[in-house]
Design a protein around this motif. Sequence first.
Motif, PDB file in Angstrom:
ATOM      1  N   LEU A   1       0.828  -1.207   0.000  1.00 22.47           N
ATOM      2  CA  LEU A   1       0.000   0.000   0.000  1.00 22.47           C
ATOM      3  C   LEU A   1       0.863   1.257   0.000  1.00 22.47           C
ATOM      4  O   LEU A   1       0.514   2.264  -0.636  1.00 22.47           O
ATOM      5  N   GLN A   2       1.986   1.217   0.722  1.00 24.15           N
ATOM      6  CA  GLN A   2       2.901   2.361   0.704  1.00 24.15           C
ATOM      7  C   GLN A   2       3.458   2.583  -0.700  1.00 24.15           C
ATOM      8  O   GLN A   2       3.523   3.723  -1.185  1.00 24.15           O
ATOM      9  N   PHE A   3       3.864   1.509  -1.360  1.00 27.51           N
ATOM     10  CA  PHE A   3       4.391   1.634  -2.716  1.00 27.51           C
ATOM     11  C   PHE A   3       3.318   2.142  -3.674  1.00 27.51           C
ATOM     12  O   PHE A   3       3.598   2.958  -4.565  1.00 27.51           O
ATOM     13  N   LEU A   4       2.070   1.690  -3.499  1.00 26.38           N
ATOM     14  CA  LEU A   4       0.976   2.161  -4.345  1.00 26.38           C
ATOM     15  C   LEU A   4       0.766   3.658  -4.153  1.00 26.38           C
ATOM     16  O   LEU A   4       0.578   4.408  -5.127  1.00 26.38           O
TER      17      LEU A   4
ATOM     18  N   GLN B   1       1.262  -6.333  -7.242  1.00 24.54           N
ATOM     19  CA  GLN B   1       0.911  -7.736  -7.039  1.00 24.54           C
ATOM     20  C   GLN B   1       2.161  -8.600  -6.950  1.00 24.54           C
ATOM     21  O   GLN B   1       2.240  -9.521  -6.135  1.00 24.54           O
ATOM     22  N   GLY B   2       3.158  -8.291  -7.764  1.00 23.53           N
ATOM     23  CA  GLY B   2       4.416  -9.022  -7.697  1.00 23.53           C
ATOM     24  C   GLY B   2       5.119  -8.824  -6.364  1.00 23.53           C
ATOM     25  O   GLY B   2       5.738  -9.761  -5.828  1.00 23.53           O
ATOM     26  N   ILE B   3       5.031  -7.620  -5.812  1.00 21.37           N
ATOM     27  CA  ILE B   3       5.623  -7.343  -4.498  1.00 21.37           C
ATOM     28  C   ILE B   3       4.916  -8.174  -3.427  1.00 21.37           C
ATOM     29  O   ILE B   3       5.564  -8.759  -2.539  1.00 21.37           O
ATOM     30  N   ARG B   4       3.587  -8.257  -3.478  1.00 29.07           N
ATOM     31  CA  ARG B   4       2.841  -9.043  -2.493  1.00 29.07           C
ATOM     32  C   ARG B   4       3.280 -10.510  -2.527  1.00 29.07           C
ATOM     33  O   ARG B   4       3.537 -11.131  -1.491  1.00 29.07           O
TER      34      ARG B   4
ATOM     35  N   GLY C   1      10.785  19.465 -11.527  1.00 29.48           N
ATOM     36  CA  GLY C   1       9.372  19.413 -11.180  1.00 29.48           C
ATOM     37  C   GLY C   1       9.067  18.258 -10.256  1.00 29.48           C
ATOM     38  O   GLY C   1       9.881  17.343 -10.098  1.00 29.48           O
ATOM     39  N   PRO C   2       7.895  18.287  -9.623  1.00 27.17           N
ATOM     40  CA  PRO C   2       7.538  17.234  -8.668  1.00 27.17           C
ATOM     41  C   PRO C   2       7.484  15.852  -9.319  1.00 27.17           C
ATOM     42  O   PRO C   2       7.081  15.706 -10.484  1.00 27.17           O
ATOM     43  N   LEU C   3       7.880  14.834  -8.551  1.00 31.36           N
ATOM     44  CA  LEU C   3       7.870  13.451  -9.021  1.00 31.36           C
ATOM     45  C   LEU C   3       7.352  12.544  -7.915  1.00 31.36           C
ATOM     46  O   LEU C   3       7.520  12.829  -6.725  1.00 31.36           O
ATOM     47  N   SER C   4       6.755  11.442  -8.334  1.00 27.54           N
ATOM     48  CA  SER C   4       6.383  10.417  -7.359  1.00 27.54           C
ATOM     49  C   SER C   4       7.631   9.641  -6.956  1.00 27.54           C
ATOM     50  O   SER C   4       8.658   9.639  -7.651  1.00 27.54           O
ATOM     51  N   GLY C   5       7.533   8.939  -5.833  1.00 22.40           N
ATOM     52  CA  GLY C   5       8.644   8.096  -5.417  1.00 22.40           C
ATOM     53  C   GLY C   5       8.984   7.055  -6.468  1.00 22.40           C
ATOM     54  O   GLY C   5      10.155   6.754  -6.710  1.00 22.40           O
TER      55      GLY C   5
ATOM     56  N   MET D   1       3.702   3.382  -7.562  1.00 22.11           N
ATOM     57  CA  MET D   1       4.010   2.111  -8.217  1.00 22.11           C
ATOM     58  C   MET D   1       2.741   1.555  -8.861  1.00 22.11           C
ATOM     59  O   MET D   1       1.693   1.484  -8.220  1.00 22.11           O
ATOM     60  N   PRO D   2       2.805   1.119 -10.124  1.00 23.69           N
ATOM     61  CA  PRO D   2       1.610   0.589 -10.803  1.00 23.69           C
ATOM     62  C   PRO D   2       1.109  -0.702 -10.154  1.00 23.69           C
ATOM     63  O   PRO D   2       1.889  -1.509  -9.653  1.00 23.69           O
TER      64      PRO D   2
END
Length: 334
Positions: A122-125, A135-138, A272-276, A129-130
């Motif tokens: 959930l943190q990565f989402l 799902q692969g991380i889980r 400019g701003p970026l996601s993690g 993260m797509p």
Amino acid sequence: MRKPEIKIRDSGIIQISVPMAPPLRQVNSYLLPDRDGNLTVIDPGPHTLEAELAWQEVMQELGFSWDKVRSVVVTHHHPDHYGLAGWMQARCGSKVWISERAHAEARMTWGAEATLNETLPLQFLRHGMPEPLIQGIREHLEGFLPEVTPQPEVTYINAATPFPMGDREWQPLVTGGHAPGHVSFYHGGSGLMLCGDAVLPQISPNVSLQPGSDPQPLLTFMEGLRALHSYPVAMAFPGHREPFTGFAERLDSLLRHHEERLDATAALLADGPLSGFAVCEAMFRSRVTSAHQLRFAMGETLAHLAELVRRERAIVIEPAPGTGGSTLFAALNP
């Protein structure tokens, strides 16, 4: 089966290369015998059939029986160090020693009330993260449970008290960053340091931001490196790769590496701003080939972004409620 490599060092420490999965492929376990032939085992490895067979071969080749193992010591809670401790305890009846903080991390990760397998994806989402990668991380996280089962009954290491292993009294040194509550052991008379994954030669220990754990893991890691700098080390025995000299120089190299990584991360935000996840892709794209590597890369990216925010070099921009957008990071006064 890969044969375990056994090396008896001049210090009397026996180095065992226990097989594990790629990319590291082996973890160093150490045997410290005392004058009566009793053994302390440090970091027995992951619980896999290959590692079980490796230990059975080691004990046979060295001529030790399980009842000679009087202590199993775990530097930190990661599966490649902690995982086989319960299996080994069942065979030798010994105490398993770990820091209280490291044990809390083990419970958070694999205990009856474990939460990390849900909160980390959930943190990565939230950080961009797509979903297909989530799902692969889980699945990757769930795959670790057999490697830490059964879990041991543990006894806590008191960092204020010298810790006997082999025929030496060692000083426990608790640091974090790579793993909260990580314990290294230092023997001042010989200058020996058993440093687990706190300091590694050639490779940089992963430093990841994880929910429910240390909110500033990179700061903690760098403070730990500076604290270890005060100990004169003749030979360091790491969790991976070979024992090494030049301990102070390696500490300096790791500190420089992370300062450079912070600068590179800040430079990405200048446009400019970026996601993690966008920062992670820019920093690690060519080196990520598995869910395991993606987890490490994303966690390390977020750790560096958290440190930039702490240093007031970046700010966090949360999405408007209900928009479903990702959390962004922006340079502060670019």
